[in-house]
Write a protein that holds these residues in place. Structure first.
Motif, short mmCIF file in Angstrom:
data_model
loop_
_atom_site.label_atom_id
_atom_site.label_comp_id
_atom_site.label_asym_id
_atom_site.label_seq_id
_atom_site.Cartn_x
_atom_site.Cartn_y
_atom_site.Cartn_z
N GLN A 171 3.72 0.60 -8.51
CA GLN A 171 2.51 -0.38 -8.35
C GLN A 171 2.73 -1.98 -8.85
N LYS A 172 3.53 -1.97 -10.06
CA LYS A 172 3.87 -3.24 -10.32
C LYS A 172 4.72 -4.09 -9.43
N GLU A 173 5.72 -3.45 -8.70
CA GLU A 173 6.29 -4.15 -7.74
C GLU A 173 5.56 -4.27 -6.76
N ALA A 174 4.48 -3.71 -6.12
CA ALA A 174 3.57 -3.76 -4.97
C ALA A 174 2.68 -5.00 -5.47
N ALA A 175 2.18 -4.92 -6.75
CA ALA A 175 1.21 -5.89 -7.00
C ALA A 175 2.05 -7.25 -7.08
N LYS A 176 3.44 -7.22 -7.45
CA LYS A 176 3.94 -8.48 -7.72
C LYS A 176 4.23 -9.13 -6.30
N LEU A 177 4.66 -8.31 -5.23
CA LEU A 177 4.70 -8.91 -3.98
C LEU A 177 3.28 -9.27 -3.39
N ALA A 178 1.96 -8.66 -3.62
CA ALA A 178 0.85 -8.93 -3.09
C ALA A 178 0.64 -10.14 -3.77
N ALA A 179 0.64 -10.51 -4.92
CA ALA A 179 0.27 -11.84 -5.86
C ALA A 179 1.20 -12.94 -5.20
#
Length: 600
Positions: free
Chosen positions: A251-259
């Motif tokens: 999730q952190k990886e996906a959130a970083k990409l989304a941010a």
């Protein structure tokens, strides 16, 4: 001259004893009565014995003549005894009648009387003496009878009193027996109650002990079961933690990409908005150069306002234009936060719990990392002020709701200070009188559609709203603005409090003309914040009211249409009734509850 003393033959030693008892008196009286009945009646004057043929000569009547005075005789009577009386009788001289013979024998000297054998002659003195003796005897009997009757009455009274006393004693004994019986019954009943209570307590204690033992058994069983479950949970938790760590990493990886993607989109939108604004300015400049008629229309609108307020409005407008892209409400990326804020504000009610819950939700939404701070603050300002359109502003409860919104605004801006600039910018956008500012068309040509848009008329389906509806919204927006200004919470700093409200009131009266719209806005502001301003500024606030009464109202009365008359009446009633001394409805309860329950 000598005296004669006549005394009875009865000696003094035979007088009744004064210490006799009642029985002795009764016995003596009975004896006297029997003697009287046995003896035949005798006449007062007795014939001489010689008439009856008795030859024995009785002793002649003896008199004693002494040479003493009467006083000496009386003293002698009181102190002599029976022996002395006989001596006196022996010493006295004896007389004998002419027709009677006397004797000098020793028997007569000794006082012993022998019956006469011859008839003796009775004189008057002897008859009187006998009569006095009889009367004395009768008098004594009568006195004795009266004393006996009195003693009998006393005896009967004593008997009656004794009987009455015995009756009272018996009645008292019966009453005591009844009281003792009742006390025994009460005592037995009380003992029965105490015994029953004791037995109930014993039974209850036994039940409680049984329940404690059962509970202890159940607790032991539950403890064993909990230990087994805890062991199973620990094993499951370890397994889930490993899985969660792996999921969080993803999730952190996906959130970083989304941010990064949102940041790129925001920068692109901001750049696009800046380009559009620059294009609008270029088009407006070109249009103004090519169209002198539009330039004349803009020049025909006079702006009333203080320079400080107009500059502050420009800064807020520039802040929103530079930080927030256009049409953010239609942007799918931010629509989620728009709906979240709108849902939270729609649940707002004028109660302590609702204010606390809504403020916490909004602070959490504004502090979120997923949405940029300028956009979230702009969405919050737009939704909290648009509550004017979603609620019935003519309802009496709207004032309570406005105070609740004021508390929410203060709590949110205290945690998120940047939100206050966006709130004020939104107030200035929907209502120019919150600046304060007034636009006046100098001629009929200037009153076009652009003018009505500038002063805040709402357009729907190509038609502007009525003036009455416009004034209703002006009043509602100013009430909401005043409610936010006058809200105070102990220990919470207000970034736009009563000091700013005092500035607003001074700028309003110094720069704005007296019109129907300005009168409605002024009355709404005073109705919501007048009490707090008077409480804080006192005599200075009274000077403001004097300016309104002396200058503003006369200028307003000169215009003379129906709506202005209503506005004049509202302001006049506010001043005459001294409504600024009364707390506005809904403000005290909310402020008291919040200040004491939430923040004390």
């Amino acid at each position: 001259m000598g005296f004669e003393r006549v005394e009875l033959r009865c000696p003094r030693d035979l007088d009744p004893r004064p210490s006799w008892t009642l029985g002795d008196v009764l016995a003596e009286l009975d004896a006297l009565d029997a003697t009287r009945r046995a003896a035949p009646p005798t006449p007062l004057k007795q014939p001489p014995h010689w008439v009856n043929g008795v030859g024995t000569r009785e002793k002649a009547f003896v008199m004693r003549v002494d040479g003493y005075d009467e006083d000496d005789l009386e003293d002698e009577d009181d102190g002599t005894s029976a022996g002395k009386s006989r001596a006196l009788m022996a010493k006295g001289a004896r007389f004998s009648c002419n027709d009677l013979q006397s004797s000098d024998s020793e028997d007569e000297l000794d006082g012993q009387v022998t019956p006469y054998n011859l008839m003796e002659k009775r004189d008057l003195a002897k008859s009187i003496l006998l009569e006095l003796e009889s009367e004395h005897h009768l008098k004594v009997q009568e006195e004795v009878r009266s004393k006996l009757a009195l003693l009998e009455v006393c005896h009967q009274n004593e008997i009656h009193r004794t009987i009455s006393a015995f009756a009272r004693l018996q009645k008292y004994a019966e009453s005591r027996k009844e009281i003792d019986r009742r006390l025994d019954v009460h005592f037995q009943r009380r003992m029965a109650e105490v015994l029953d209570k004791h037995l109930s307590m014993v039974q209850r204690d036994h039940e409680q002990k049984s329940q404690i033992v059962e509970r202890r058994i159940r607790d032991d069983a539950a403890l064993e079961e909990a230990k087994r479950k805890e062991q199973a949970v620990k094993e499951e938790k370890l397994r889930q933690e490993r899985a969660q760590q792996e999921a969080e990493a993803r999730q952190k990886e996906a959130a970083k990409l989304a941010a990064e993607a949102r940041k790129t989109a925001f920068e692109a939108a901001k750049k696009e908005a800046a380009e559009k604004q620059a294009a609008k300015l270029r088009d407006a400049a070109a249009t103004s150069q090519s169209s002198p008629d539009l330039q004349n229309n803009i020049a025909d609108i006079k702006v009333f306002g203080v320079k400080y307020a107009l500059e502050a409005e420009s800064r807020r407008y520039a802040l929103v234009q530079n930080q927030v892209p256009e049409n953010i409400h239609h942007n799918k990326e931010f629509s989620k936060y728009d709906r979240q804020i709108a849902k939270s504000i729609s649940k707002l009610m004028p109660t302590t719990d609702s204010v606390r819950a809504r403020a916490s939700e909004l602070i959490k939404a504004l502090d979120g990392q997923d949405c940029p701070r300028p956009i979230s603050c702009c969405l919050f300002a737009n939704k909290i002020i648009s509550i004017v359109k979603s609620r019935n502003t003519k309802d009496r409860t709207f004032g309570n709701l406005a105070f609740a919104c004021g508390y929410v605004m203060l709590l949110v801006t205290n945690q998120v200070p940047d939100a206050m600039d966006y709130l004020l910018a939104e107030f200035n956008r929907v209502c120019i009188y919150t600046v304060p500012k007034h636009l006046h068309a100098l001629n009929a040509e200037a009153r076009n559609r652009d003018y009505y848009r500038l002063i805040g008329y709402q357009e729907e389906n190509g038609q502007f709203e009525s003036t009455e509806s416009y004034l209703t919204y002006v009043v509602a927006y100013v009430k909401l603005y005043a409610a936010m200004i006058q809200t105070e919470i102990k220990g919470v700093r207000h970034p736009h409090g009563l000091a700013e409200g005092w500035k607003w009131l001074a700028m309003f009266l110094n720069s704005l003309p007296a019109t129907t719209a300005t009168a409605c806005a002024l009355h709404a502001f005073l109705k919501m914040a007048g009490f707090a301003l008077h409480k804080k500024y006192g005599s200075q606030f009274m000077k403001i009211l004097y300016v309104i009464s002396r200058y503003f109202l006369p200028a307003l009365k000169e215009q003379g249409n129906k709506m202005q008359a209503e506005a004049v009446n509202n302001l006049q009633n506010y001043l005459n009734d001294k409504i600024y001394l009364e707390e506005p409805e809904g403000q005290y309860l909310v402020q008291q509850l919040l200040s004491k329950e939430l923040f004390m």
